[in-house]
Design a protein around this motif. Structure first.
Motif, short mmCIF file in Angstrom:
data_model
loop_
_atom_site.label_atom_id
_atom_site.label_comp_id
_atom_site.label_asym_id
_atom_site.label_seq_id
_atom_site.Cartn_x
_atom_site.Cartn_y
_atom_site.Cartn_z
N ASP A 13 0.83 -1.21 0.00
CA ASP A 13 0.00 0.00 0.00
C ASP A 13 0.87 1.26 0.00
O ASP A 13 0.53 2.25 -0.66
CB ASP A 13 -0.92 0.02 1.22
N ALA A 14 1.99 1.22 0.75
CA ALA A 14 2.88 2.38 0.80
C ALA A 14 3.51 2.64 -0.57
O ALA A 14 3.63 3.80 -1.00
CB ALA A 14 3.96 2.16 1.85
N ASP A 15 3.90 1.58 -1.27
CA ASP A 15 4.45 1.74 -2.62
C ASP A 15 3.40 2.32 -3.56
O ASP A 15 3.71 3.21 -4.37
CB ASP A 15 4.93 0.39 -3.16
N ILE A 16 2.20 1.80 -3.48
CA ILE A 16 1.13 2.27 -4.36
C ILE A 16 0.86 3.75 -4.12
O ILE A 16 0.63 4.53 -5.07
CB ILE A 16 -0.15 1.44 -4.16
N GLN A 17 0.90 4.19 -2.87
CA GLN A 17 0.68 5.60 -2.58
C GLN A 17 1.80 6.45 -3.18
O GLN A 17 1.54 7.53 -3.73
CB GLN A 17 0.61 5.82 -1.07
N ILE A 18 3.03 5.98 -3.10
CA ILE A 18 4.15 6.69 -3.73
C ILE A 18 3.93 6.79 -5.24
O ILE A 18 4.10 7.85 -5.85
CB ILE A 18 5.49 5.99 -3.42
N LEU A 19 3.53 5.69 -5.86
CA LEU A 19 3.30 5.68 -7.30
C LEU A 19 2.19 6.65 -7.71
O LEU A 19 2.31 7.36 -8.71
CB LEU A 19 2.96 4.27 -7.78
N LYS A 20 1.12 6.67 -6.93
CA LYS A 20 0.02 7.58 -7.24
C LYS A 20 0.49 9.03 -7.21
O LYS A 20 0.15 9.83 -8.09
CB LYS A 20 -1.12 7.38 -6.24
N LYS A 66 11.50 5.38 1.90
CA LYS A 66 11.73 4.21 1.05
C LYS A 66 13.22 4.02 0.78
O LYS A 66 13.75 2.90 0.86
CB LYS A 66 10.97 4.38 -0.27
N ILE A 67 13.90 5.11 0.45
CA ILE A 67 15.34 5.03 0.18
C ILE A 67 16.10 4.65 1.44
O ILE A 67 17.02 3.81 1.40
CB ILE A 67 15.85 6.36 -0.41
N ALA A 68 15.74 5.25 2.57
CA ALA A 68 16.42 4.93 3.83
C ALA A 68 16.31 3.44 4.14
O ALA A 68 17.29 2.80 4.54
CB ALA A 68 15.85 5.77 4.96
#
Length: 237
Positions: A13-20, A66-68
């Protein structure tokens, strides 16, 4: 919702929010008029990470997190405190975002807060850091230095950066290189041939575009067009 991508990576879900947010702000965007990339090729899909990133703290913060997490995930027991050096200019903001986010994040006892240093586009010729590319001399007893960049197409900007970092005394042969988005056009293989030993990719472009299609942000026809373009413009592997 979770999305299983073509590479097998599961987007949370966190990845999807970043993509959005990346799609909404133009961090990843497609245009009918092609963009000319640094590699010389023309592409209808562009990865930015400039004002589309720094103007939006609601995107800057989760990308920093995400990078950290990636840096901590790929850290080795013998590594020192991570210190990120962004390749100008887009990589600079990513490195800073990760360092700032790491200070507030929950982490394992072995995960050290992340530092960052500034690298210039033009060598400084005055002041305390004259004739240098980076603010600060390498301190290998304290830091493990990482290169950070927003995107990789043919890998050339990373190779050019190592030449500058070497002039400042940085241990380029041992520095991990974090690439936020790999366009999957042969850059990783070229970097490995150039001597890069530790390459960490956060996202693959085709995983991103596939997920954007699955969550109905991009039409499936656009996703297919990007896939065809990427595969048609592969650099030598």
């Amino acid at each position: 919702m979770n999305v299983i991508t073509p590479s097998g990576t599961i987007f949370s879900d966190a990845d999807i929010q970043i993509l959005k947010l990346m799609a909404a702000y133009g961090f990843v965007r497609r245009s009918e008029t092609p963009f000319k990339l640094k590699s010389g090729i023309f592409s209808h899909v562009y990865v930015s990470g400039r004002e589309d990133f720094t103007d939006h703290s609601d995107l800057e913060w989760p990308i920093g997190e995400k990078i950290a997490r990636k840096v901590w995930e790929y850290a080795r027991p013998e590594d020192r405190q991570p210190c990120l050096i962004g390749i100008p200019t887009a990589g600079t903001a990513l490195a800073q975002a990760a360092a700032m986010a790491s200070f507030r994040m929950e982490r394992r006892k072995t995960d050290l807060p992340i530092n960052h240093r500034l690298m210039r586009e033009v060598q400084k010729w005055y002041g305390a850091h004259q004739h240098s590319w980076v603010n600060g001399k390498p301190d290998l007893a304290r830091h493990t230095y990482w290169m950070v960049d927003n995107v990789a197409t043919d890998g050339q900007s990373k190779i050019e950066a190592t030449e500058k970092l070497a002039q400042d005394g940085y241990p380029v042969n041992d520095m991990p290189c974090l690439i936020f988005i790999d366009r999957q056009q042969g850059a990783i293989a070229q970097l490995e041939r150039a001597g890069f030993r530790r390459i960490v990719v956060v996202y693959n472009l085709l995983d991103i575009t596939y997920a954007l299609g699955e969550i109905d942000i991009w039409p499936k026809s656009m996703v297919s067009a990007v896939e065809e373009e990427i595969h048609a413009h592969q650099f030598s592997k």
